[in-house]
Design an enzyme around this catalytic site. Structure first.
Site, PDB file in Angstrom:
ATOM      1  N   TYR A 128       1.295  -1.655   8.139  1.00 53.95           N
ATOM      2  CA  TYR A 128       1.430  -0.421   7.361  1.00 53.95           C
ATOM      3  C   TYR A 128       0.126   0.142   6.812  1.00 53.95           C
ATOM      4  O   TYR A 128       0.099   1.280   6.348  1.00 53.95           O
ATOM      5  CB  TYR A 128       2.451  -0.637   6.244  1.00 53.95           C
ATOM      6  CG  TYR A 128       3.839  -0.864   6.801  1.00 53.95           C
ATOM      7  CD1 TYR A 128       4.597   0.198   7.279  1.00 53.95           C
ATOM      8  CD2 TYR A 128       4.368  -2.149   6.910  1.00 53.95           C
ATOM      9  CE1 TYR A 128       5.851   0.003   7.829  1.00 53.95           C
ATOM     10  CE2 TYR A 128       5.617  -2.362   7.462  1.00 53.95           C
ATOM     11  CZ  TYR A 128       6.358  -1.282   7.914  1.00 53.95           C
ATOM     12  OH  TYR A 128       7.604  -1.481   8.472  1.00 53.95           O
ATOM     13  N   PHE A 418      13.681  -4.555  -0.927  1.00 53.52           N
ATOM     14  CA  PHE A 418      14.515  -3.432  -0.473  1.00 53.52           C
ATOM     15  C   PHE A 418      14.139  -3.049   0.958  1.00 53.52           C
ATOM     16  O   PHE A 418      13.150  -3.501   1.494  1.00 53.52           O
ATOM     17  CB  PHE A 418      14.378  -2.231  -1.410  1.00 53.52           C
ATOM     18  CG  PHE A 418      12.975  -1.726  -1.604  1.00 53.52           C
ATOM     19  CD1 PHE A 418      12.440  -0.769  -0.742  1.00 53.52           C
ATOM     20  CD2 PHE A 418      12.175  -2.206  -2.632  1.00 53.52           C
ATOM     21  CE1 PHE A 418      11.135  -0.300  -0.917  1.00 53.52           C
ATOM     22  CE2 PHE A 418      10.880  -1.738  -2.813  1.00 53.52           C
ATOM     23  CZ  PHE A 418      10.363  -0.803  -1.957  1.00 53.52           C
TER      24      PHE A 418
END
Length: 418
Positions: A128, A418
């Site tokens: 990322y 999450f």
């Protein structure tokens, strides 16, 4: 092999949700078959436009989901965030730029909505950074050797007049959200929790199809009767050859809004009969736990790694949303190769607030948008990043000024996956 340009990347429809879930399970190496019951539960996460899929013909081969979130900045401001999750690419379609296309669509939409940052928990470290995300919080997990900890085995209740009660899932759904709200408003790096979070952690809904096994829940109430802490934990059933208990209590999650609550809950977990090891679950890297024990060496770190990654979408709002440890100014040249934000900005900061404005002045520090994200929540050091060659000083001593302004006395922490 289908060319990348011929693969359609777009928001999915409700009719495509089953195929999207099949691709999701495939990407995470889970059984691809999805039961109707599991699909019904997962439809609670369906928000039109926020689930992207890559389609080779009529088959979904990559998945991406984002949802609205609030992230707590240093000082307690709640910043609107684009939370990224459920990112997969099927093994037959790797290295074709599908994630890049989905990420570009999602971040552009988040920028248009006015989100200040994007957030995610990275399964793999190298992915990322190329999209402008930087690691902004760290987590640690401890295993406590209870017999070695030096705790008084006669302990039966908190010494401060508070009490600990066992409760059930209904109590957790009733008391937990307000407790978490108090915690996350005081904890930089914490994120908001929807009602769905409490439902999945108390057995109302299952998102993975596994059978529900009720954990133990305990609540700490202060002497005044206020709920200040809560823990969910599980225990195994192991015994040695000489009929000695070798049980482990594993914490799912523990919330404490005061040091007294944390102390009482950890002491309670370490006092449970037959438990010889307590596994802490994901905690802040500077958690109080080891030093709540007479012998801190009884708490052994079993995991320590990056956790919450942040992608800044609006430099001005991000820097103006947080508080600072002193008074000073910096000119930051922020490089964002995706051109979602970036430029040269003058930060004027004090303990009462900050302003961030475009400037043509010479830069004090030159850094990427991912490095700025790592510094923004207060965990990373500009001096350290400069030593690594990831931040460049244009004015001698600028990195030390950045650390004096940006770093926090307690490290940021995100309690959530999450």
């Amino acid at each position: 092999m289908t060319r990348s340009a011929d693969i359609d990347v777009r928001p999915i429809t409700e009719a495509e949700f089953p195929d999207w879930n099949r691709a999701l399970n495939t990407g995470f190496l889970q059984a691809p078959a999805i039961s109707e019951e599991l699909l019904r539960a997962r439809r609670n996460q369906f928000v039109p436009g926020r689930l992207l899929g890559a389609f080779d013909g009529d088959r979904c081969v990559a998945t991406f989901r984002s949802f609205a979130q609030e992230l707590t900045a240093v000082g307690g401001a709640l910043v609107p965030a684009d939370a990224v999750s459920n990112v997969t690419v099927s093994p037959t379609h790797r290295r074709r730029g599908l994630l890049t296309r989905m990420m570009a669509q999602d971040l552009a939409a988040a920028k248009e909505r006015g989100d200040v940052v994007a957030t995610l928990i990275a399964a793999e470290y190298p992915i990322y950074g190329r999209y402008g995300f930087g690691p902004a919080t760290t987590m640690a997990e401890w295993a406590v050797d209870v017999p070695r900890a030096g705790l008084d085995p006669r302990w039966a209740a908190p010494e401060d007049g508070g009490r600990i009660d066992l409760v059930d899932g209904e109590d957790v759904r009733k008391l937990g959200p307000e407790l978490h709200e108090r915690l996350r408003r005081a904890q930089p790096g914490a994120v908001s929790r929807a009602e769905l979070w409490w439902q999945t952690r108390t057995g109302v809904l299952s998102m993975d199809g596994s059978p529900w096994r009720e954990p133990f829940y305990a609540v700490y109430r202060s002497a005044a009767g206020e709920v200040e802490g809560m823990v969910s934990y599980r225990a195994d059933d192991r015994w040695g050859d000489a009929k000695q208990p070798l049980n482990t209590a594993t914490v799912d999650w523990l919330l404490g809004t005061t040091p007294a609550a944390e102390r009482a809950l950890w002491r309670y977990l370490c006092s449970i009969d037959w438990v010889v090891t307590v596994k802490s679950g994901w905690r802040a890297p500077d958690d109080l736990l080891p030093h709540l024990l007479p012998d801190p060496r009884a708490a052994r770190i079993t995991t320590q790694a990056d956790w919450l990654w942040v992608r800044i979408l609006d430099v001005v709002r991000a820097l103006e949303s947080r508080t600072y440890g002193g008074t000073g100014s910096l000119v930051l040249e922020v490089d964002d190769r995706d051109r979602l934000t970036g430029g040269r900005w003058r930060l004027e900061a004090s303990e009462t607030g900050a302003s961030c404005t475009p400037t043509t002045q010479g830069a004090d520090l030159v850094l990427g948008v991912g490095e700025l994200a790592s510094l923004w929540l207060g965990d990373e050091s500009a001096v350290r990043l400069a030593a690594l060659g990831r931040v460049r000083e244009e004015r001698a001593g600028a990195a030390r000024v950045a650390d004096a302004l940006l770093r926090t006395s307690r490290r940021p922490w995100c309690p959530d996956l999450f």
